[in-house]
Design a protein around this motif. Structure first.
Motif, PDB file in Angstrom:
ATOM      1  N   ASN A  29      13.548   3.329 -13.754  1.00  0.00           N
ATOM      2  CA  ASN A  29      12.263   2.499 -13.658  1.00  0.00           C
ATOM      3  C   ASN A  29      11.246   3.189 -14.224  1.00  0.00           C
ATOM      4  OD1 ASN A  29      13.394   0.565 -11.779  1.00  0.00           O
ATOM      5  ND2 ASN A  29      13.447   2.045 -10.093  1.00  0.00           N
ATOM      6  N   PHE A  30      10.527   2.368 -15.145  1.00  0.00           N
ATOM      7  CA  PHE A  30       9.544   2.933 -15.863  1.00  0.00           C
ATOM      8  C   PHE A  30       8.180   1.813 -15.222  1.00  0.00           C
ATOM      9  CE2 PHE A  30      12.893   3.849 -18.534  1.00  0.00           C
ATOM     10  CZ  PHE A  30      12.540   5.156 -19.054  1.00  0.00           C
ATOM     11  N   HIS A  31       7.049   2.723 -15.434  1.00  0.00           N
ATOM     12  CA  HIS A  31       5.464   2.043 -14.887  1.00  0.00           C
ATOM     13  C   HIS A  31       4.721   2.549 -15.821  1.00  0.00           C
ATOM     14  CE1 HIS A  31       7.970   0.598 -11.434  1.00  0.00           C
ATOM     15  NE2 HIS A  31       8.286   1.712 -11.122  1.00  0.00           N
ATOM     16  N   PHE A  32       4.349   2.350 -16.949  1.00  0.00           N
ATOM     17  CA  PHE A  32       3.459   2.635 -18.017  1.00  0.00           C
ATOM     18  C   PHE A  32       2.315   1.699 -18.032  1.00  0.00           C
ATOM     19  CE2 PHE A  32       7.423   4.431 -19.923  1.00  0.00           C
ATOM     20  CZ  PHE A  32       7.212   5.602 -19.345  1.00  0.00           C
ATOM     21  N   PRO A  33       1.093   1.811 -17.717  1.00  0.00           N
ATOM     22  CA  PRO A  33      -0.043   0.829 -18.093  1.00  0.00           C
ATOM     23  C   PRO A  33      -0.294   0.796 -19.587  1.00  0.00           C
ATOM     24  CG  PRO A  33      -0.946   3.077 -17.231  1.00  0.00           C
ATOM     25  CD  PRO A  33       0.609   3.142 -17.464  1.00  0.00           C
ATOM     26  N   ALA A  34      -0.971  -0.285 -19.975  1.00  0.00           N
ATOM     27  CA  ALA A  34      -1.179  -0.272 -21.352  1.00  0.00           C
ATOM     28  C   ALA A  34      -2.180   1.045 -21.667  1.00  0.00           C
ATOM     29  CB  ALA A  34      -2.088  -1.753 -21.721  1.00  0.00           C
ATOM     30  N   GLN A  35      -2.030   1.731 -22.672  1.00  0.00           N
ATOM     31  CA  GLN A  35      -2.547   2.819 -23.188  1.00  0.00           C
ATOM     32  C   GLN A  35      -2.267   3.026 -24.704  1.00  0.00           C
ATOM     33  OE1 GLN A  35      -0.354   6.368 -21.094  1.00  0.00           O
ATOM     34  NE2 GLN A  35       1.094   4.792 -20.667  1.00  0.00           N
ATOM     35  N   PRO A  36      -2.968   4.168 -25.203  1.00  0.00           N
ATOM     36  CA  PRO A  36      -2.509   4.883 -26.583  1.00  0.00           C
ATOM     37  C   PRO A  36      -1.152   5.122 -26.524  1.00  0.00           C
ATOM     38  CG  PRO A  36      -4.665   5.937 -25.611  1.00  0.00           C
ATOM     39  CD  PRO A  36      -3.937   5.090 -24.407  1.00  0.00           C
ATOM     40  N   LEU A  37      -0.717   4.659 -27.861  1.00  0.00           N
ATOM     41  CA  LEU A  37       0.749   4.979 -27.946  1.00  0.00           C
ATOM     42  C   LEU A  37       1.139   6.335 -27.708  1.00  0.00           C
ATOM     43  CD1 LEU A  37       3.451   3.611 -28.755  1.00  0.00           C
ATOM     44  CD2 LEU A  37       2.845   3.914 -30.980  1.00  0.00           C
ATOM     45  N   GLY A  38       0.488   7.284 -28.446  1.00  0.00           N
ATOM     46  CA  GLY A  38       0.788   8.572 -27.930  1.00  0.00           C
ATOM     47  C   GLY A  38       0.786   9.108 -26.623  1.00  0.00           C
ATOM     48  N   SER A  39       0.088   8.659 -25.793  1.00  0.00           N
ATOM     49  CA  SER A  39       0.042   8.851 -24.463  1.00  0.00           C
ATOM     50  C   SER A  39       1.147   8.377 -23.767  1.00  0.00           C
ATOM     51  CB  SER A  39      -1.054   8.315 -23.491  1.00  0.00           C
ATOM     52  OG  SER A  39      -2.287   9.093 -24.187  1.00  0.00           O
ATOM     53  N   ALA A  40       1.841   7.010 -24.210  1.00  0.00           N
ATOM     54  CA  ALA A  40       2.900   6.449 -23.635  1.00  0.00           C
ATOM     55  C   ALA A  40       4.011   7.179 -24.113  1.00  0.00           C
ATOM     56  CB  ALA A  40       2.817   5.142 -23.964  1.00  0.00           C
ATOM     57  N   LEU A  41       4.315   7.566 -25.247  1.00  0.00           N
ATOM     58  CA  LEU A  41       5.336   8.171 -25.797  1.00  0.00           C
ATOM     59  C   LEU A  41       5.748   9.580 -24.936  1.00  0.00           C
ATOM     60  CD1 LEU A  41       5.194   7.547 -29.662  1.00  0.00           C
ATOM     61  CD2 LEU A  41       6.512   6.632 -27.823  1.00  0.00           C
ATOM     62  N   THR A  42       4.551  10.486 -24.741  1.00  0.00           N
ATOM     63  CA  THR A  42       4.491  11.556 -23.960  1.00  0.00           C
ATOM     64  C   THR A  42       5.000  11.118 -22.623  1.00  0.00           C
ATOM     65  OG1 THR A  42       2.598  12.382 -25.245  1.00  0.00           O
ATOM     66  CG2 THR A  42       3.064  13.465 -22.977  1.00  0.00           C
ATOM     67  N   SER A  43       4.413  10.183 -21.989  1.00  0.00           N
ATOM     68  CA  SER A  43       4.988   9.847 -20.534  1.00  0.00           C
ATOM     69  C   SER A  43       6.603   9.582 -20.405  1.00  0.00           C
ATOM     70  CB  SER A  43       4.533   8.703 -19.947  1.00  0.00           C
ATOM     71  OG  SER A  43       2.827   9.212 -19.843  1.00  0.00           O
ATOM     72  N   LEU A  44       6.979   8.965 -21.443  1.00  0.00           N
ATOM     73  CA  LEU A  44       8.474   8.235 -21.722  1.00  0.00           C
ATOM     74  C   LEU A  44       9.238   9.918 -21.983  1.00  0.00           C
ATOM     75  CD1 LEU A  44      10.619   6.427 -21.976  1.00  0.00           C
ATOM     76  CD2 LEU A  44      10.172   6.220 -24.381  1.00  0.00           C
ATOM     77  N   SER A  45       8.745  10.648 -23.016  1.00  0.00           N
ATOM     78  CA  SER A  45       9.515  11.932 -23.013  1.00  0.00           C
ATOM     79  C   SER A  45       9.625  12.682 -21.782  1.00  0.00           C
ATOM     80  CB  SER A  45       8.735  12.818 -24.345  1.00  0.00           C
ATOM     81  OG  SER A  45       9.510  13.869 -24.444  1.00  0.00           O
ATOM     82  N   HIS A  46       8.731  12.731 -21.069  1.00  0.00           N
ATOM     83  CA  HIS A  46       8.528  13.674 -19.854  1.00  0.00           C
ATOM     84  C   HIS A  46       9.676  12.787 -18.891  1.00  0.00           C
ATOM     85  CE1 HIS A  46       5.092  16.367 -20.040  1.00  0.00           C
ATOM     86  NE2 HIS A  46       5.033  15.702 -21.179  1.00  0.00           N
ATOM     87  N   GLN A  47       9.593  11.850 -18.805  1.00  0.00           N
ATOM     88  CA  GLN A  47      10.374  11.002 -17.590  1.00  0.00           C
ATOM     89  C   GLN A  47      11.852  11.018 -18.129  1.00  0.00           C
ATOM     90  OE1 GLN A  47       8.711   7.374 -16.263  1.00  0.00           O
ATOM     91  NE2 GLN A  47      10.748   6.810 -15.212  1.00  0.00           N
ATOM     92  N   THR A  48      12.079  10.984 -19.340  1.00  0.00           N
ATOM     93  CA  THR A  48      13.480  10.966 -19.737  1.00  0.00           C
ATOM     94  C   THR A  48      14.121  12.123 -20.306  1.00  0.00           C
ATOM     95  OG1 THR A  48      13.234  10.405 -22.093  1.00  0.00           O
ATOM     96  CG2 THR A  48      13.143   8.306 -20.511  1.00  0.00           C
ATOM     97  N   HIS A  49      13.369  13.208 -20.338  1.00  0.00           N
ATOM     98  CA  HIS A  49      13.823  14.435 -20.913  1.00  0.00           C
ATOM     99  C   HIS A  49      14.367  14.322 -22.500  1.00  0.00           C
ATOM    100  CE1 HIS A  49      13.653  16.246 -17.205  1.00  0.00           C
ATOM    101  NE2 HIS A  49      13.817  15.281 -16.532  1.00  0.00           N
ATOM    102  N   CYS A  50      13.646  13.414 -23.105  1.00  0.00           N
ATOM    103  CA  CYS A  50      14.133  12.892 -24.336  1.00  0.00           C
ATOM    104  C   CYS A  50      12.964  13.367 -25.382  1.00  0.00           C
ATOM    105  CB  CYS A  50      14.421  11.605 -24.749  1.00  0.00           C
ATOM    106  SG  CYS A  50      15.742  10.882 -23.847  1.00  0.00           S
ATOM    107  N   PRO A  51      12.993  14.314 -26.206  1.00  0.00           N
ATOM    108  CA  PRO A  51      12.050  14.562 -27.328  1.00  0.00           C
ATOM    109  C   PRO A  51      11.719  13.551 -28.409  1.00  0.00           C
ATOM    110  CG  PRO A  51      13.886  16.150 -27.627  1.00  0.00           C
ATOM    111  CD  PRO A  51      14.349  15.234 -26.591  1.00  0.00           C
ATOM    112  N   ILE A  52      10.673  13.150 -28.670  1.00  0.00           N
ATOM    113  CA  ILE A  52      10.676  12.154 -29.746  1.00  0.00           C
ATOM    114  C   ILE A  52       9.798  12.772 -31.105  1.00  0.00           C
ATOM    115  CG2 ILE A  52       9.233   9.781 -29.981  1.00  0.00           C
ATOM    116  CD1 ILE A  52       9.496   9.433 -27.148  1.00  0.00           C
TER     117      ILE A  52
END
Length: 111
Positions: A29-52
């Motif tokens: 489950n992902f819950h990301f608000p609209a935001q700068p792309l860099g911030s969104a990628l950081t959140s995705l990386s943290h949640q999935t343990h996948c470096p980008i």
């Protein structure tokens, strides 16, 4: 290869132990608000343990739309980068992002 990687930077400075379990590829489950792309990628990386791996200049001044639902990391990344000129390659240990446009001058045969 070094020259290629020199222009890239990992978007996020996470401790190496954060990635010890490896990239999680299953739906979550992902819950990301609209935001700068860099911030969104950081959140995705943290949640999935996948470096980008991405050149920071490619995401500067770009916005990511809100993403709310159950997706695989690849699906979530596709939604976050929708409307940009970016695509990504999924490896076992993370993502590599690059521009989607083909630049013929960079791909001409020599000699």
């Amino acid at each position: 290869m070094r020259a290629f990687l020199a222009g890239l930077s990992i978007m996020f400075a996470l401790p190496s132990s954060t990635y010890a379990v490896g990239c999680l590829h299953s739906a979550a489950n992902f819950h990301f608000p609209a935001q700068p792309l860099g911030s969104a990628l950081t959140s995705l990386s943290h949640q999935t343990h996948c470096p980008i791996l991405v050149d920071r200049s490619l995401v500067a001044h770009k916005k990511a739309p809100a993403v709310d639902g159950r997706y695989t990391p690849s699906e979530a990344l596709r939604l976050l980068t929708g409307g940009t000129n970016l695509e990504f390659v999924l490896g076992q240990d993370g993502f590599l992002m690059h521009p989607a446009e083909y630049d013929e001058a960079q791909h001409q045969k020599t000699g």
